[in-house]
Write a protein that holds these residues in place. Structure first.
Motif, PDB file in Angstrom:
ATOM      1  N   ARG A 196       1.041  -1.328  -0.329  1.00  0.00           N
ATOM      2  CA  ARG A 196       0.445  -0.309   0.088  1.00  0.00           C
ATOM      3  C   ARG A 196       1.292   1.338  -0.061  1.00  0.00           C
ATOM      4  O   ARG A 196       0.717   2.038  -0.516  1.00  0.00           O
ATOM      5  CB  ARG A 196      -0.147  -0.255   1.090  1.00  0.00           C
ATOM      6  N   TYR A 197       1.595   1.088   0.469  1.00  0.00           N
ATOM      7  CA  TYR A 197       3.206   2.518   0.980  1.00  0.00           C
ATOM      8  C   TYR A 197       3.276   2.171  -0.694  1.00  0.00           C
ATOM      9  O   TYR A 197       3.097   4.097  -0.733  1.00  0.00           O
ATOM     10  CB  TYR A 197       3.720   2.166   1.782  1.00  0.00           C
ATOM     11  N   SER A 198       3.928   1.653  -1.015  1.00  0.00           N
ATOM     12  CA  SER A 198       4.678   1.980  -2.582  1.00  0.00           C
ATOM     13  C   SER A 198       3.716   2.753  -3.211  1.00  0.00           C
ATOM     14  O   SER A 198       3.091   3.128  -4.486  1.00  0.00           O
ATOM     15  CB  SER A 198       4.962   0.456  -3.065  1.00  0.00           C
ATOM     16  N   LEU A 199       2.155   1.455  -3.528  1.00  0.00           N
ATOM     17  CA  LEU A 199       1.543   2.075  -4.176  1.00  0.00           C
ATOM     18  C   LEU A 199       1.203   3.779  -4.058  1.00  0.00           C
ATOM     19  O   LEU A 199       0.661   4.588  -4.861  1.00  0.00           O
ATOM     20  CB  LEU A 199      -0.201   1.325  -4.367  1.00  0.00           C
ATOM     21  N   GLU A 200       0.225   3.864  -2.450  1.00  0.00           N
ATOM     22  CA  GLU A 200       0.511   5.078  -2.524  1.00  0.00           C
ATOM     23  C   GLU A 200       1.283   6.657  -3.004  1.00  0.00           C
ATOM     24  O   GLU A 200       0.903   7.337  -3.500  1.00  0.00           O
ATOM     25  CB  GLU A 200      -0.501   5.797  -1.233  1.00  0.00           C
ATOM     26  N   LYS A 201       2.688   5.984  -2.579  1.00  0.00           N
ATOM     27  CA  LYS A 201       3.630   7.262  -3.301  1.00  0.00           C
ATOM     28  C   LYS A 201       3.274   7.168  -4.368  1.00  0.00           C
ATOM     29  O   LYS A 201       3.373   8.513  -5.077  1.00  0.00           O
ATOM     30  CB  LYS A 201       5.173   6.334  -2.427  1.00  0.00           C
ATOM     31  N   ALA A 202       3.541   6.459  -5.592  1.00  0.00           N
ATOM     32  CA  ALA A 202       3.490   6.183  -6.520  1.00  0.00           C
ATOM     33  C   ALA A 202       2.372   7.100  -7.161  1.00  0.00           C
ATOM     34  O   ALA A 202       2.273   8.279  -8.287  1.00  0.00           O
ATOM     35  CB  ALA A 202       3.005   4.508  -7.130  1.00  0.00           C
ATOM     36  N   PHE A 203       0.520   6.564  -6.580  1.00  0.00           N
ATOM     37  CA  PHE A 203      -0.478   7.184  -7.016  1.00  0.00           C
ATOM     38  C   PHE A 203       0.035   9.381  -6.940  1.00  0.00           C
ATOM     39  O   PHE A 203      -1.035   9.838  -7.332  1.00  0.00           O
ATOM     40  CB  PHE A 203      -1.911   6.780  -6.612  1.00  0.00           C
ATOM     41  N   SER A 204       0.377   9.374  -6.103  1.00  0.00           N
ATOM     42  CA  SER A 204       0.329  10.750  -5.060  1.00  0.00           C
ATOM     43  C   SER A 204       1.681  11.243  -6.299  1.00  0.00           C
ATOM     44  O   SER A 204       1.518  12.613  -6.681  1.00  0.00           O
ATOM     45  CB  SER A 204       1.402  10.684  -3.929  1.00  0.00           C
ATOM     46  N   LEU A 205       2.419  10.979  -6.878  1.00  0.00           N
ATOM     47  CA  LEU A 205       3.158  11.412  -7.954  1.00  0.00           C
ATOM     48  C   LEU A 205       2.508  11.571  -9.429  1.00  0.00           C
ATOM     49  O   LEU A 205       1.325  11.255  -9.687  1.00  0.00           O
ATOM     50  CB  LEU A 205       4.449  10.426  -8.579  1.00  0.00           C
ATOM     51  N   ASN A 206       2.794  12.729 -10.012  1.00  0.00           N
ATOM     52  CA  ASN A 206       1.916  12.769 -11.593  1.00  0.00           C
ATOM     53  C   ASN A 206       2.482  11.646 -12.501  1.00  0.00           C
ATOM     54  O   ASN A 206       2.224  12.434 -13.857  1.00  0.00           O
ATOM     55  CB  ASN A 206       2.048  14.225 -11.462  1.00  0.00           C
ATOM     56  N   ILE A 207       1.787  10.495 -11.912  1.00  0.00           N
ATOM     57  CA  ILE A 207       2.801  10.038 -13.531  1.00  0.00           C
ATOM     58  C   ILE A 207       0.923   9.479 -14.187  1.00  0.00           C
ATOM     59  O   ILE A 207       0.133   9.610 -13.247  1.00  0.00           O
ATOM     60  CB  ILE A 207       2.984   8.192 -13.086  1.00  0.00           C
ATOM     61  N   LYS A 208       1.183   9.316 -15.199  1.00  0.00           N
ATOM     62  CA  LYS A 208       0.258   8.686 -16.178  1.00  0.00           C
ATOM     63  C   LYS A 208      -0.006   7.100 -16.357  1.00  0.00           C
ATOM     64  O   LYS A 208      -1.141   7.052 -16.568  1.00  0.00           O
ATOM     65  CB  LYS A 208       0.147   9.019 -17.599  1.00  0.00           C
ATOM     66  N   HIS A 209       0.966   6.082 -16.519  1.00  0.00           N
ATOM     67  CA  HIS A 209       1.394   4.729 -16.372  1.00  0.00           C
ATOM     68  C   HIS A 209       1.856   4.348 -15.286  1.00  0.00           C
ATOM     69  O   HIS A 209       3.039   4.401 -14.535  1.00  0.00           O
ATOM     70  CB  HIS A 209       2.016   4.892 -18.121  1.00  0.00           C
ATOM     71  N   LEU A 210       1.297   2.507 -14.924  1.00  0.00           N
ATOM     72  CA  LEU A 210       2.079   2.409 -13.709  1.00  0.00           C
ATOM     73  C   LEU A 210       1.774   0.478 -14.199  1.00  0.00           C
ATOM     74  O   LEU A 210       0.899   0.501 -14.929  1.00  0.00           O
ATOM     75  CB  LEU A 210       1.233   2.357 -12.409  1.00  0.00           C
ATOM     76  N   SER A 211       3.131   0.104 -14.252  1.00  0.00           N
ATOM     77  CA  SER A 211       3.080  -1.225 -14.482  1.00  0.00           C
ATOM     78  C   SER A 211       3.766  -2.038 -13.339  1.00  0.00           C
ATOM     79  O   SER A 211       4.560  -1.806 -12.783  1.00  0.00           O
ATOM     80  CB  SER A 211       4.433  -1.761 -15.703  1.00  0.00           C
ATOM     81  N   CYS A 212       2.705  -3.177 -12.872  1.00  0.00           N
ATOM     82  CA  CYS A 212       2.786  -3.373 -11.429  1.00  0.00           C
ATOM     83  C   CYS A 212       3.302  -5.576 -11.802  1.00  0.00           C
ATOM     84  O   CYS A 212       2.720  -6.341 -12.236  1.00  0.00           O
ATOM     85  CB  CYS A 212       2.442  -3.236 -10.696  1.00  0.00           C
ATOM     86  N   TYR A 213       4.495  -6.526 -11.752  1.00  0.00           N
ATOM     87  CA  TYR A 213       4.505  -7.169 -11.587  1.00  0.00           C
ATOM     88  C   TYR A 213       4.744  -7.780 -10.690  1.00  0.00           C
ATOM     89  O   TYR A 213       5.752  -7.220  -9.880  1.00  0.00           O
ATOM     90  CB  TYR A 213       6.095  -7.602 -12.980  1.00  0.00           C
ATOM     91  N   HIS A 214       4.410  -9.048 -10.471  1.00  0.00           N
ATOM     92  CA  HIS A 214       4.557 -10.545  -9.926  1.00  0.00           C
ATOM     93  C   HIS A 214       5.700 -10.680  -9.941  1.00  0.00           C
ATOM     94  O   HIS A 214       6.520 -11.137 -10.342  1.00  0.00           O
ATOM     95  CB  HIS A 214       3.161 -11.157  -9.230  1.00  0.00           C
ATOM     96  N   LEU A 215       6.741 -10.611  -7.938  1.00  0.00           N
ATOM     97  CA  LEU A 215       8.376 -11.515  -8.823  1.00  0.00           C
ATOM     98  C   LEU A 215       8.039 -12.546  -8.980  1.00  0.00           C
ATOM     99  O   LEU A 215       7.446 -13.614  -8.432  1.00  0.00           O
ATOM    100  CB  LEU A 215       8.858 -11.496  -6.837  1.00  0.00           C
ATOM    101  N   THR A 216       9.057 -13.043  -9.488  1.00  0.00           N
ATOM    102  CA  THR A 216       8.684 -14.526 -10.344  1.00  0.00           C
ATOM    103  C   THR A 216      10.411 -14.722  -9.755  1.00  0.00           C
ATOM    104  O   THR A 216      11.180 -13.812 -10.286  1.00  0.00           O
ATOM    105  CB  THR A 216       8.586 -14.479 -11.613  1.00  0.00           C
ATOM    106  N   TYR A 217      10.372 -16.270  -9.950  1.00  0.00           N
ATOM    107  CA  TYR A 217      11.779 -16.751  -9.755  1.00  0.00           C
ATOM    108  C   TYR A 217      12.364 -17.740 -10.844  1.00  0.00           C
ATOM    109  O   TYR A 217      12.112 -18.778 -10.975  1.00  0.00           O
ATOM    110  CB  TYR A 217      11.649 -17.692  -8.496  1.00  0.00           C
ATOM    111  N   GLU A 218      12.942 -17.184 -11.449  1.00  0.00           N
ATOM    112  CA  GLU A 218      13.452 -17.264 -12.701  1.00  0.00           C
ATOM    113  C   GLU A 218      15.057 -18.252 -13.108  1.00  0.00           C
ATOM    114  O   GLU A 218      15.271 -18.181 -12.393  1.00  0.00           O
ATOM    115  CB  GLU A 218      14.140 -16.069 -13.719  1.00  0.00           C
ATOM    116  N   GLU A 219      14.797 -19.135 -13.604  1.00  0.00           N
ATOM    117  CA  GLU A 219      15.770 -20.216 -13.314  1.00  0.00           C
ATOM    118  C   GLU A 219      17.005 -19.363 -14.324  1.00  0.00           C
ATOM    119  O   GLU A 219      16.592 -19.031 -14.994  1.00  0.00           O
ATOM    120  CB  GLU A 219      15.786 -21.346 -14.793  1.00  0.00           C
TER     121      GLU A 219
END
Ligand code: SF4
Length: 377
Positions: free
Chosen positions: A170-193
């Motif tokens: 929530r902290y990272s998201l609220e910080k992101a939305f408080s800045l004047n950005i127009k686009h957000l990409s959110c990826y779940h952490l994956t563990y690649e070989e």
């Protein structure tokens, strides 16, 4: 309409989770724009006679390149293709590479969209991921981009980190939305070989987050994005109105693109090509005018499955009328039969002749799409 992707493979330091193709920064950087220019002239026919709607410098770390190098490559592209003032030109940047001079230079070169690899606004998480920047630099980079005239700013965040919580997300998201950005990409952490995290997971040095927390983090993303006027137009991508990434959207809508640089992929509707993932092989191939690449001619079933995989991850879904027009009846009917149980439970819906996964089920879209994919017995 087509896109051009330029893979810039140089990274100062390898992040612990990353499996993108990258090499260290080296003297190779100075030659890079010239090799890209040569590759473009060798492979331009892959998307011949098409208007270029998007150009994307991805990586790796494109912000390791000087503005003059970006300018050189954009000029090379404009010698071969028509680029209009409306062409979306994006560069991925790392927060700690950004300076006023760099941003001004990119803008003068013609870049009109910045994608900043923030990943988190929490120092401990950034350290855990092995990123070069801290939370303060992350926030500053967005402010600096805004102050230097970039209106179209996207940032990347990662969720699903072990030890992360609903509150930290929530902290990272609220910080992101408080800045004047127009686009957000959110990826779940994956563990690649082959990554440090992949090895740590195998050796039980780290543990994956509980799936129920991942789902709650995804739900929080949906909830906060709605409140702040963002639309989740794809499982990992959210935008303010009219700020969808044209580059990403072109992948999901099956628009042709030419990928330049080592490990870059290309697609033109009938064929996929992928460049060698060895810098030296790629560079030698360009120098000798025999590009080091492999390719696959796409048959009907592969095209059909790719359409499912890409379109069903978006809010636009899959247009069934076009599908019936473009593909043989058996493929479409078998897929619709597999869809029946999901239509009954509401995990799939048909609205305006489009098959869609409602946004609250997007997190589980891989499982649903996996059941619809058509494989020969
Ligand atoms: S995440 Fe980005 S900066 Fe980090 S190693 Fe991968 S490509 Fe390089």
């Amino acid at each position: 309409m087509a896109g051009i992707y330029i893979h810039v493979p140089f990274c100062k330091k390898k992040c612990l989770y990353c499996d993108f193709y990258s090499i260290g920064t080296s003297s190779k950087i100075s030659q890079y724009p010239i090799l890209i220019e040569k590759e473009l002239s060798l492979r331009k026919n892959f998307i011949a006679n098409q208007r270029i709607d998007t150009i994307y410098f991805g990586g790796g770390t494109p912000s390791q390149l000087e503005p003059l190098q970006i300018d050189y490559m954009l000029k090379s592209i404009s010698k071969e293709f028509y680029i209009s003032h409306d062409t979306e030109i994006t560069i991925e940047v790392n927060p700690d590479d950004i300076s006023e001079e760099l941003l001004q230079g990119y803008r003068l070169a013609g870049v009109n969209r910045i994608s900043i690899g923030i990943q988190s606004f929490i120092d401990d998480e950034l350290l855990f991921l092995g990123r070069r920047h801290n939370a303060q630099a992350a926030e500053q980079s967005v402010i600096l981009a805004l102050n230097n005239g970039f209106k179209n700013i996207s940032i990347d965040l990662i969720y699903g980190l072990p030890n992360s919580s609903i509150d930290s997300w929530r902290y990272s998201l609220e910080k992101a939305f408080s800045l004047n950005i127009k686009h957000l990409s959110c990826y779940h952490l994956t563990y690649e070989e082959g990554t440090v995290f992949g090895r740590r997971l195998k050796n039980k040095k780290i543990e994956e987050i509980d799936e129920s927390i991942s789902i709650q983090q995804f739900d929080l993303l949906r909830e906060l994005s709605i409140k702040t006027g963002f639309t989740q137009y794809e499982i990992s991508n959210l935008a303010k109105e009219n700020y969808h990434s044209r580059h990403n959207t072109s992948y999901w809508q099956g628009i042709s693109y030419l990928g330049l640089g080592p490990a870059a992929h290309s697609y033109n509707g009938d064929k996929r090509e992928w460049n060698s993932s060895s810098y030296n092989d790629w560079a030698q191939g360009i120098e000798s005018e025999k590009p080091a690449l492999e390719y696959e001619i796409l048959d009907e079933q592969t095209k059909f499955n790719e359409l499912l995989l890409t379109h069903l991850r978006t809010i636009w879904g899959l247009n069934l009328l076009s599908l019936k027009k473009d593909f043989n009846k058996t493929l479409v009917n078998q897929m619709l039969k597999s869809a029946e149980p999901y239509l009954k439970t509401g995990k799939l819906s048909i609205v305006d002749d489009c098959l869609r996964i409602p946004s609250k089920y997007l997190f589980t879209s891989d499982g649903i799409i996996g059941e619809l994919i058509q494989i020969d017995d």
